[in-house]
Enzyme design. Structure first.
Site, short mmCIF file in Angstrom:
data_model
loop_
_atom_site.label_atom_id
_atom_site.label_comp_id
_atom_site.label_asym_id
_atom_site.label_seq_id
_atom_site.Cartn_x
_atom_site.Cartn_y
_atom_site.Cartn_z
CD GLU A 35 -2.98 -0.80 -0.28
OE1 GLU A 35 -3.58 0.28 0.07
OE2 GLU A 35 -3.30 -1.84 -0.80
CE1 TYR A 53 4.15 0.07 8.81
CE2 TYR A 53 4.92 -1.61 8.18
CZ TYR A 53 3.87 -0.49 7.99
OH TYR A 53 2.55 -0.40 6.94
CG HIS A 82 7.92 -4.95 7.70
ND1 HIS A 82 6.85 -4.67 7.48
CD2 HIS A 82 9.07 -3.80 7.33
CE1 HIS A 82 6.70 -3.89 6.13
NE2 HIS A 82 8.01 -3.09 6.04
#
Length: 891
Positions: A101, A319, A366
């Site tokens: 996104e 995150y 991540h």
């Protein structure tokens, strides 16, 4: 002219301020506030395009699945501000999130802003000074494979929804929607309820004895009789049948055996001891964080993500959208250092613990979710800086991260087997187990929660055991018998559903919160006491989808689509080729277009029917579920299903009781004081109501004839006035005054003094609840009582609020001080089309992607002013050509 400033664009205003502070002079940070453009709704296409290739989906399925994007109406001012700032910059840095996104948002920014200066892509996993500076010095190009994957997913969802949803509208109920991941998720919940409905309980008994060994008492459970295992709950299947060879104790057998054992002698048959070792859980991923926050904090998945977003944007955690449980070397060092500081030098193993994901489709780019920085802030040090929910979630993340680097919990587990003297049913064997933790290790910091265990009642209790050896005699202190009934599979909670979705690889962990929110908001599922309970409309929807579009709610098929999107993201598959195969088919297999186009005739009545057995059927009707059967005389009998009755509680016996219940007799309440007509209360198919009885028309002795000699048409009798009872009323309790008041509706409140047309304002009750009207304008009321109490002034104020159609206005989600322009207090509310801010005069939608919890007073004032500046709402001017793909600017 450019002034040497580097323009940095992030997604969120909250983190933008922090990043600008870390970057220092020469950088200007602005926020796009999520996506700035999206696929246009086909109804908002320019008139000359509605009959063209974009007319059905706003996607040209015949030309490389080209999408037609428009800048979102609420982002026009944002785009203008970004373009203005870009004119004064000599470099553009796109710092949106490093996921699909975020990459797509960056691409859309390039497409709209059309920068003539160098473009860099900056990514980071935490908002600390070190991380931001490292990201600034290590930029990259835009990853078009990630953009392709996001765009494929967006087009896929549009094709799926726009092709399948109309089938539901025609055959189940208008307004329903189908989704690529929402529908399989709803099916999971329906399947679990079907298991509960088909479940057959089984009864059994258990025996537990308390023994004494040299003054120390402990509990043991009966496990074997004459060498055969004694059945417990886990030994029965869901049809109530025992699995394998088991001895089942009924009440009589348990009583007679207990009588024999109470007179029996006991000795230790064996003592077994083995090492106990338990390893810490991996650091949090998005999925495990949602599960654990649900278990321990009672957070919904949506709430968990909202709070985590705030913690991330304010620099407290890394995150929060990640599939990876791995930690960076920096994080491992920080966790080990903190564990040693809190629990001593021996709290961590010699070598750091390394974790990796188990999912085939995990995105390992991540880190796990952990406290930010190279030295973790303790929860105590953040007291007063965080909200209560932020503090609780941070504490959970901090404990899990520190514990993940600590040593195993170790000890010894002992099992004592006790044998009785021989009984009429052979030797009875009982066991007692206990674990002694000699080294608590990571348990000092954190222990993972557990989901509901349907067999918890039969689990062995962890007891403190005496020091005994084989052949030792034991004294029986007491013997207890207990009856049990097996329980059906537990309903999903949000935590257990998230776990199931991850195991089946349906959707991404970052989307679980919105998936669950969607199926609840659209009426497929309700939340009762933390459990997710399907509505009957979900059963009807699944009946249709499973029978006629089975592959699109198949769990494996849904997971394969996710894997295909991963291949596109990795550059191993082409988006156009994949969409072509999905929509048009391949290798003789039909695609979505052909499957939907060749459904044939679907029996809507069959789709909306659930057979309960013995001729009893549940129908899902326009006004809700009801029961139906035909008696021996061929008369159709019907009965309403009580709203509080869950599907698994509607057994055949309960359904027959509802159908056999005598109809509520009509009760005469009295005569209307004005008309003199009798008023009665009745119970109808759609609930109880009052009715004014019209007198029987007089029938002339001889029929009246026309001039041609034909009988005159007899006029129809007037339709009697009726009114449904309020939800707070019952046929037994309503009186004449209340009935007269109901029959007087709609009630005219008055006329707005500022309205030149003098249109009257009225109030009434409707299918979706109470509402007020003024011409074509309608507004929902908060309660039925307001129908008789609302004043003209209150009605005028209510009409000034946004229109929700059939949905009631929700209460304020947040409240702020007075707006500096209007002087009226600002509220954050949830409307039909999503959350918005309002001061009672102006209503401004909170942009998609911007968390409600992150909206501050300053942001609310800004949104209201943007809305005022735009003036009256207008249709967005669509672009004259579809979006063209371009290669991003190089460094």
């Amino acid at each position: 002219m450019a002034d040497g400033t580097k323009l940095v664009i992030v997604e969120s205003p909250a983190k933008g301020k922090t990043i600008e502070r870390y970057l220092g002079e020469g950088y200007k940070v602005l926020a796009s506030v999520g996506h700035i453009r999206d696929l246009v709704s086909p109804r908002d296409l320019p008139a000359d395009m509605k009959k063209g290739p974009f007319g059905k989906f706003a996607v040209d399925v015949d030309s490389a699945f080209e999408p037609y994007y428009v800048v979102n109406d609420d982002k026009r001012k944002t785009v203008t501000e970004l373009k203005k700032a870009l004119k004064d910059a000599d470099e553009l840095i796109l710092a949106t999130d490093e996921d699909r996104e975020g990459e797509a948002i960056a691409w859309h920014l390039l497409e709209v802003l059309k920068p003539k200066v160098p473009v860099q892509r900056m990514v980071f996993h935490e908002i600390t000074k070190e991380a931001i500076e490292h990201a600034r010095d290590n930029t990259r190009q835009l990853d078009m494979d990630l953009v392709d994957a996001q765009e494929t997913r967006r087009i896929l969802d549009r094709l799926y929804g726009y092709e399948v949803s109309p089938v539901l509208w025609r055959k189940v109920r208008q307004g329903l929607s189908a989704g690529r991941v929402q529908s399989p998720t709803a099916r999971l919940i329906v399947d679990r309820e079907r298991e509960r409905m088909a479940f057959v309980p089984a009864a059994y008994w258990s025996l537990a004895a308390t023994f004494d060994a040299e003054g120390k008492e402990f509990l043991a459970r009966l496990v074997r009789l004459d060498g055969a295992r004694v059945a417990t709950g886990s030994d029965f299947d869901d049809r109530g049948q025992v699995k394998g060879v088991r001895t089942i104790l009924d009440a009589e057998a348990a009583a007679s055996l207990a009588e024999e054992l109470e007179a029996s002698a006991f000795e230790v048959a064996s003592v077994e001891s083995k090492p106990y070792r338990r390893r810490p859980s991996a650091p949090f991923t998005t999925s495990t964080l949602q599960q654990e926050a649900g278990r321990k904090l009672r957070f919904s998945a949506k709430q968990t993500m909202s709070v985590a977003q705030s913690l991330y944007e304010n620099g407290y955690i890394t995150y929060m959208r990640t599939d990876s449980p791995s930690l960076s070397a920096q994080a491992i060092s920080a966790a080990r250092t903190q564990a040693v500081a809190l629990y001593g030098d021996g709290a961590v193993p010699q070598a750091p613990r390394l974790y990796s994901g188990k999912s085939k489709s995990a995105q390992e780019a991540h880190e796990a979710i952990r406290p930010a920085g190279d030295a973790f802030s303790t929860p105590k040090s953040l007291a007063g800086k965080l909200t209560d929910n932020e503090q609780r979630l941070y504490d959970l993340i901090w404990k899990r991260t520190v514990a993940s680097q600590m040593i195993d919990a170790t000890g010894q587990t002992a099992t004592i087997t006790i044998a009785s003297a021989k009984t009429s049913r052979g030797v009875a064997e009982l066991t007692a187990s206990g674990t002694v933790i000699t080294e608590p290790g990571f348990l000092q910091a954190y222990e993972e929660g557990k989901d509901v265990d349907r067999y918890a009642d039969d689990a062995e209790q962890d007891a403190t055991l005496p020091d005994v050896k084989a052949k030792d005699a034991l004294g029986l202190k007491s013997l207890d018998r207990k009856d049990h009934v097996t329980t059906p599979p537990p309903r999903y909670t949000e935590a257990s559903l998230v776990k199931a979705l991850e195991e089946l690889e349906i959707g991404r962990p970052s989307t679980y919160a919105s998936i669950i929110d969607t199926i609840v908001r659209r009426g497929f599922v309700t939340v009762r006491g933390g459990a997710l309970v399907p509505e009957w409309i979900a059963f009807a929807t699944m009946n249709l989808l499973e029978e006629h579009l089975g592959q699109y709610v198949d769990y494996d098929f849904t997971a394969e689509m996710l894997a295909d999107l991963d291949r596109i993201a990795d550059g191993d598959a082409d988006r156009v080729e994949w969409l072509t195969r999905f929509y048009r088919g391949h290798d003789g297999k039909p695609g979505l277009r052909d499957v939907v186009g060749n459904l044939g005739e679907i029996d809507a009545r069959a789709v909306n029917s659930i057979d309960l057995g013995e001729g009893v059927t549940l129908r899902v009707g326009q006004y809700g579920p009801y029961l139906e059967r035909t008696d021996e005389q061929g008369t159709i009998q019907r009965a309403n299903v009580p709203e509080e009755l869950t599907p698994d509680e509607l057994t055949l016996v309960r359904a027959q009781e509802l159908l056999d219940a005598p109809p509520v007799e009509e009760r005469v309440l009295g005569e209307h004081p004005e008309t003199g007509k009798s008023i009665i209360v009745k119970d109808g198919r759609f609930g109880p109501y009052v009715q004014e009885v019209e007198p029987e028309p007089e029938t002339p002795a001889e029929p009246q004839l026309t001039k041609t000699g034909k009988p005159k048409r007899v006029p129809k009798p007037p339709k009697p006035r009726t009114a449904s009872l309020f939800k707070t009323m019952t046929p037994e309790s309503i009186d004449l005054d209340a009935a007269v008041a109901l029959l007087s509706l709609p009630r005219t409140i008055g006329v707005d003094p500022a309205d030149e047309s003098a249109t009257p304002i009225t109030v009434r009750n409707g299918r979706y609840g109470p509402f007020i009207t003024k011409g074509d304008e309608t507004r929902s009321l908060d309660s039925e009582d307001e129908i008789f109490t609302i004043t003209l002034e209150q009605a005028i104020e209510k009409l000034a609020q946004p229109k929700y159609g059939a949905r009631r206005q929700s209460s304020a989600l947040a409240e702020f001080d007075a707006d500096p322009v209007s002087g009226k207090p600002i509220k954050v509310k949830d409307g039909r089309f999503g959350p918005y801010v309002t001061d009672g005069e102006t209503n401004a939608t909170i942009p998609r992607g911007e968390e409600v919890s992150a909206v501050t007073f300053e942001r609310a004032v800004e949104l209201l002013q943007i809305k005022r500046d735009k003036g009256p709402a207008k249709k967005p001017a669509a672009r004259k050509a579809p979006a063209k793909r371009r290669t991003p600017a190089k460094k």
